[in-house]
Structures are given as structure tokens and as C-alpha cells.
Design a protein around this motif. Structure first.
Motif, mmCIF file in Angstrom:
data_model
loop_
_atom_site.group_PDB
_atom_site.id
_atom_site.type_symbol
_atom_site.label_atom_id
_atom_site.label_comp_id
_atom_site.label_asym_id
_atom_site.label_seq_id
_atom_site.Cartn_x
_atom_site.Cartn_y
_atom_site.Cartn_z
ATOM 1 N N UNK A 75 -7.369 33.663 -53.829
ATOM 2 C CA UNK A 75 -6.400 34.011 -54.870
ATOM 3 C C UNK A 75 -5.117 33.205 -54.688
ATOM 4 N N UNK A 76 -4.835 32.772 -53.483
ATOM 5 C CA UNK A 76 -3.610 32.003 -53.267
ATOM 6 C C UNK A 76 -3.848 30.498 -53.253
ATOM 7 N N UNK A 80 -8.063 22.818 -53.638
ATOM 8 C CA UNK A 80 -8.871 22.659 -52.436
ATOM 9 C C UNK A 80 -8.865 21.185 -52.057
ATOM 10 N N UNK A 144 -0.559 28.427 -54.350
ATOM 11 C CA UNK A 144 0.341 28.784 -55.425
ATOM 12 C C UNK A 144 1.695 29.141 -54.825
ATOM 13 N N UNK A 145 2.792 28.841 -55.570
ATOM 14 C CA UNK A 145 4.115 29.172 -55.023
ATOM 15 C C UNK A 145 4.235 30.672 -54.743
ATOM 16 N N UNK A 146 4.988 31.001 -53.712
ATOM 17 C CA UNK A 146 5.086 32.380 -53.276
ATOM 18 C C UNK A 146 6.552 32.717 -53.038
ATOM 19 N N UNK B 2 0.487 34.036 -56.913
ATOM 20 C CA UNK B 2 -0.639 34.546 -56.121
ATOM 21 C C UNK B 2 -1.087 35.878 -56.698
ATOM 22 N N UNK B 5 -3.381 35.689 -59.611
ATOM 23 C CA UNK B 5 -4.778 35.412 -59.308
ATOM 24 C C UNK B 5 -5.443 36.587 -58.606
#
Lengths: 212, 212, 212, 212
Positions: A75-76, A80, A144-146, B2, B5
Motif C-alpha cells: 500500500x505504501x 517497484x 508514496x509521500x508520508x 499511503x 492505498x
């Protein structure tokens, strides 16, 4: 544009979901009722299946737990790379072995070696899951940005928990088969509870927040 | 990002579709013709497969009915949360048992216990489907926006219908195997008709409108 | 918004692709080499597998042909409705029977009944594929917008072709097994060539243009 | 709009991922432990499985290698045409044969014919993968736009490498089973290393850059 598609996690997720769906469904194929029994012996055969059924339910939940963990990690993942594609394949390898280990355990439920084989496969899945997690969280460019600074210790602990319990179960098998079985089968429940506790304790920047 | 997703129902749907596709295809793997028969006994063996084939067709339609119901529920789900991910796994557990129950019934078609095993698995799937539906409709934050005020009673009735019929079929098996079989096998048809009637009676704010 | 997702063909395609992928892969599981043979008899056993292997290759291509046809139809489907969801399930039913029919034919390759069973399953798939196509092309509201006026006769002919050839193969089996086998196995090739010819003859508003 | 969907590679990728996931998981179904053994003979049976397990791990990695290669090719494919849909089906045909070849090799690990059967299936997959690659790179209209002029020789060499090694393994089987096994099983590792070297040597316009 090619690079975009080459870095997309889509097909990595598709093939993983496929393997998990097949493993979950195939586990049960090992449960078999003998042919051409009389009605009485058919019922006895069905009654004798009870331990196998219990083992199957727990193996299903264990596979479900690994799928949930895989979904949490990806999910994060935004992109890849080559390493992640191959690491994921290595992760799927012991996952595909789960039906074999479950069927051996179903056939020889009180045998120490069968228990340890099952435990070793479960350890292999847990370790590779940990490696994938460890690889991913240390490469922000793939994610993904967090918001906020994540306290990664929680994530590492939650990833290490199944490894630890499965390891103890393998060692305990030398002393008591029953204790080893109970340990093996407690893992999905223990994992679920540990995530619940970690989520409740953590704040909004808690790593555990992103574990199902 | 995140969280977006993590809350996406995509992979929950992928893995469920995978399990359903495998169950539908694997049901038929239980139908087997013995090897190395003479031509005459091969034809006799094929003729003897007729009841098994009938049972298989109905099991396929039952699995299809559960897949349609799953698709109906998740068509309204915008976000999944942790509970829903695990509830869905619990729902898939008895779904994965369907080929086992069908093969036992195919082997011992007139046996009460085989009928009841089949019925109990079908009840488990129906109940968990109901639980997922019940969980989802009461959490608007997880759903796509909907116009009008839905009359949920219809949805609950349509979800409860299979549970009821399967329960009766399990009890009737104590008296008559044939009546039990007919009840078990009528469910997909009864469900299809009940949805048709409910859709035609309901207006545009009818819950039944969103059942296939 | 719910209606949008309920009408999306996504999951109908997912579950169909799943069934097709499993059927293609499972066909080959029927090919088995006996255990514990001496080296000489192992080679003889492998040589005896040649007709089975040929039958398998053709069954794989036939399944591939049906998948291509399914993809062609759903490429134009923008929305599914309740009828289409259930019709597609009915279409998948004989598709799931293909491995069974192929394994019976592999076991009794020169038997009339085995050939006719195989032919009847192939007819069932072809007829249901035709029904789905016929249902879809007559409901423009379910389709993506299309330029020009399509000449539907081509599409109907291409859909009817496999039905016709499989029907002849079933009837010819009363006279000659070999002729029946050759007919059964020619269908994917004949279909591919017929589509090629129809595409080359048709203009830009040719229905055949949308068949692969 | 229809044409857009007909040209989308989505379902081609879905069905391929499905076949790969099933092949990876089914490989292991061939590993079986005999029923009702005494505890001592159970452990002996498990020990005897070691070569089968080794063969299984390598077959899994080989299947993974082919999946990675398929993903690499389709990462650049924007549109599929009729040829590509059918070529991909032809590619999946020997992929579906992999579990059969692996189970024959697991049963007769030191037999020349079993080794050559395995090698021939691997060659068939490698050759068809090469054909798909060769077809795709020569049709820019089917591809996502790419920067720079690609040096395709690298891509051809990397695609030809497995074909070459598998061919040598088949021929070497006439002299030494062990050498043939080692060659067969070295391919995924050799491929991985060759891609690594080619990526490091090439610049940003290197074709190898798009191989995982």
C-alpha cells in the motif's frame, strides 16, 4: 513512459494475489474423504477429519495474515525496482510451499518433524516478509509521500513477532507436540491483537497505523 | 497517500475474485472417470456420473450466486478498513471449503451427514456474507455517496433468505434426503427470483435495486 | 456512484480471466506419468503420452480461442447489467467443464462417446458465447460509442461458425472417430482464418474488425 | 472507443499473471508424502524428498524468471493487436507445461529423457518469449514513447541467452545427467547476473536498462 510501467507495482500485486488466492483454496484440497465407504465408516471418516479441519482453518488464517501483511507493505509502494520484483518472488516461494507443509502436518499431526517442517516454512515466509518490509521502508523514493516522521521500531517489532513465535514453536516441538501446535496456531490471533494494541497506543505518526 | 492505498478495496476484490474463480473451476476436478475401462464400462461409468454432474452444476451456480452477492456489496464500498479486510478473509474461508463439501456430497449423494455438511458450509458462507453486508451498510464513511434514503429491510431480507433456506434444508435432511437436496439446489434460483421481484416492486430508492 | 461501480465490467472480466487462466493450466494436470517405472518403461510411457499431448495442445488453443472471443465481446462493453453478469456466469459453466471433457478424451481417445462429450461441451461454450454476443450488440446503451453502422451479419456468422463445426464433429463421430477428432481440433485454426478473411474483406465499418 | 479497449493490454496481462501464479503454486503440488507411514519411514520419505525440493525451488525461480521477462516486455506495450494476443497465448502454452515437465523430472531425476523433456519445454518458453520480444520492439506504434535510440543488440542477446544454455543442457544430457541438471538449474542465476552486468555497462539509452 516505459520506465513508468516498468516501475508500476500493479503486476507484482496481481501475481502475488493470484498465488495467495490459489494457496488459500488449495490448502483444502488436501482434505479428502475415502471413496466407497459404508455409511457408518463414512461418518467415522468424517469425524476423524476434525483435527485436519482445525489445522486447515488455522493454515487458512495464517495465509490470510501473510496476505494482509503483503497488502500493508505494498500500500505504501509507489514504484517497484528490480530488487523488489525479485525479492517479492523469493517471498512467494515459501508461500507456495504452505499447502505442502499443511498437508504433511494434516497427515502426521503429532509428529515432531512434521511440526518443525511447518514451522520452518512459516519462518521462511515471515523472514522474507520482514526483508521486503525492511528493504521498502529504507527507500523513500519508492514510496508514496508520508506525513510526519514514522517511528519504525513498531513496524520492525510487528514484523519480527511471527518470526519469534514460529521459532519458539519449532524448538518447543522437541519437548511437546501439543505445545508446539498451540504456538503455531496462535500466531494469526497474536498478530491481530498485537497490531490492535500497537495502533491504539501509537499516535497519528505511528508506523503501526499502517498495519492491518 | 499511503492511507489512500491502504483503504482501497482493489486487492480485497482481486484476491476474492481469485478465490471464487478457483473454487468454480476446481469443483469440477472432483468429477473423475476411472482409468483403463473397457468401452462398455466406460459408458456405464459416464452414465453413473449424471447425479454428480447435476450436483456440480448446482454447486457452480451457488458459488456464482455468492460471487454476485460479493460484487454487489463491494460495488458500494469506496474504502476498506482493517475490520473489512479481515471480515472478508473470514468470508472466503467457507467459500474455499465449497469444493470439499461438494465432493463429499458427490461421493455420498443420499447420505444425511453429507447433505448436512454441505448445508452447514453454505450457511457459513451466507451468514458471513450477511455480516459483511450488515457491517458495510451501517458505515456510510466507507461507502460511495448514495442518493435518497435506502430502505435497508429489503437488503437484510435478501441476505437472510439463503441462510433460512439452507437451515431448513439441513433440518429436513433428518426426514428426507431428496427434499433436502431439492431445497439446497433451489437456492440460486429462489435468490434470483426474489431479487427480481424485490427490484420490480421497489422504487428508485429501493435497496434491492443494488442487488444483482 | 454505487450504480457506476455496479455497472462496471471490471470484476466480471477479472473472474472470467481467472477461470480461463485456471482452465488453461489445469488441462495439463491430467497428463500424468506413472510412478516407479523402470527406465525403459518410463520412456515407453512417455511415448504413449504423445496423443494425449496433441489433444492437450489443441484443447489449450480452443480455450485460448474462447478467451479471445470473450475479450473481443467485453472490449465493447462499457456497462454490465444484471442479465449480463448472470449470462457470463452461465458462459463460464461449460468453460469450467473443459478440463473434464479433455481428460475423458485423453483417456479414451478413440471412443465415440468421449468425442461426443467433448463436442457437446465445446458446443455449450460456443452457444453461450453467441448468446452473450447477441445480447450485447442489441443493447447500445451498454456499449462504448461506435462509429459508423456495423454490419452485424459478419459477427453472427463468426460466432456461429464454431457451433456449426462442433455440431458436425459430434454427428460425424457416429461414422468415424478420426474424422471427428480432426474436425474438433481444426476449429481454432478455422476460426483464426475465418476472422482473418472477414477482416481483410470488410471495410472500416466491418464488424469483423473487432474480432481477434 | 471500442478499438481503445480492444487494443488495451490489460486482459492479456491479467490472464498471463493468472497462468504464471497457478504454475508457480501448482509446481509444488507434485511434492507428495506417502500416507500412513510409520514415524521412522515418514522421516525417511521426507529426507528422500530433498532432491525433489531442490528441483522445485529451481523450477519456481525459472518460472519467476519468465514472468519477470514477460513483465519487462509488456511494460513497454501500449497497445496490443491481434497478432500479439495470439502470440502471447502461444507463449503461455509451454508455460502451462512447466509443472508437467517438473513433475516428470522430480520422479526420474537422473533420467536423460526426463532432463531433455524439461529442457525442451524450457527452450519452447524461451523461444516464444524471444519471438514476442522481437515482434514488439520492431513495432513502435504498439509501444509507449521512448527516449533515445535503443541499442537492441543487448535485448536480443539477453533473450537468446536462456535459449542457448537450455540447448546446451539438452545436448549435454547425452553425456552426463549431473552436468545437464546443473546447467538447467543455473539459468535463472546466470540470467539475473547477465542483466546486472548489461545494465551496469549500458548507458541511459541501453536496452538492458529495461530488463529486470
Amino acid at each position: 513512459m516505459v520506465a513508468t510501467h516498468l516501475r508500476s507495482p500493479n503486476r507484482v500485486e496481481f501475481v502475488s494475489d493470484g498465488v495467495f488466492a490459489i494457496v488459500m483454496t488449495i490448502l483444502v484440497l488436501e482434505i479428502k474423504v475415502p471413496h466407497n465407504l459404508s455409511h457408518d465408516s463414512f461418518r467415522r471418516a468424517l469425524a476423524e477429519l476434525r483435527p485436519t479441519m482445525a489445522a486447515w482453518i488455522i493454515s487458512f488464517l495464517m495465509t490470510g495474515m501473510f496476505w494482509v501483511a503483503h497488502r500493508d507493505i505494498f500500500a505504501r509502494v509507489r514504484y517497484v525496482n528490480r530488487d523488489l520484483v525479485w525479492l517479492n518472488l523469493l517471498f512467494l516461494l515459501p508461500v507456495a510451499l504452505l499447502p505442502f507443509a499443511a498437508s504433511v502436518l494434516g497427515e502426521y499431526p503429532s509428529d515432531r518433524v512434521a511440526l518443525q517442517l511447518y514451522g520452518v516454512v512459516a519462518i521462511a515466509v515471515s523472514v522474507l516478509r520482514f526483508v521486503v518490509y525492511w528493504y521498502v521502508v529504507r527507500r523513500p523514493r519508492l514510496l508514496w509521500p508520508q506525513e510526519g516522521h514514522r517511528r519504525l521500531e513498531e513496524g520492525f517489532l510487528l514484523g519480527a513477532l511471527p518470526i519469534g513465535v514460529y521459532l519458539v514453536a519449532v524448538l518447543v516441538a522437541f519437548i511437546s507436540s501439543l505445545a508446539s501446535i498451540l504456538l503455531l496456531f496462535s500466531v494469526p490471533v497474536v498478530y491481530f491483537l498485537a497490531v490492535t494494541i500497537a495502533r491504539e497506543r501509537g499516535g497519528s505518526d505511528s508506523e503501526a497505523d499502517e498495519f492491518s
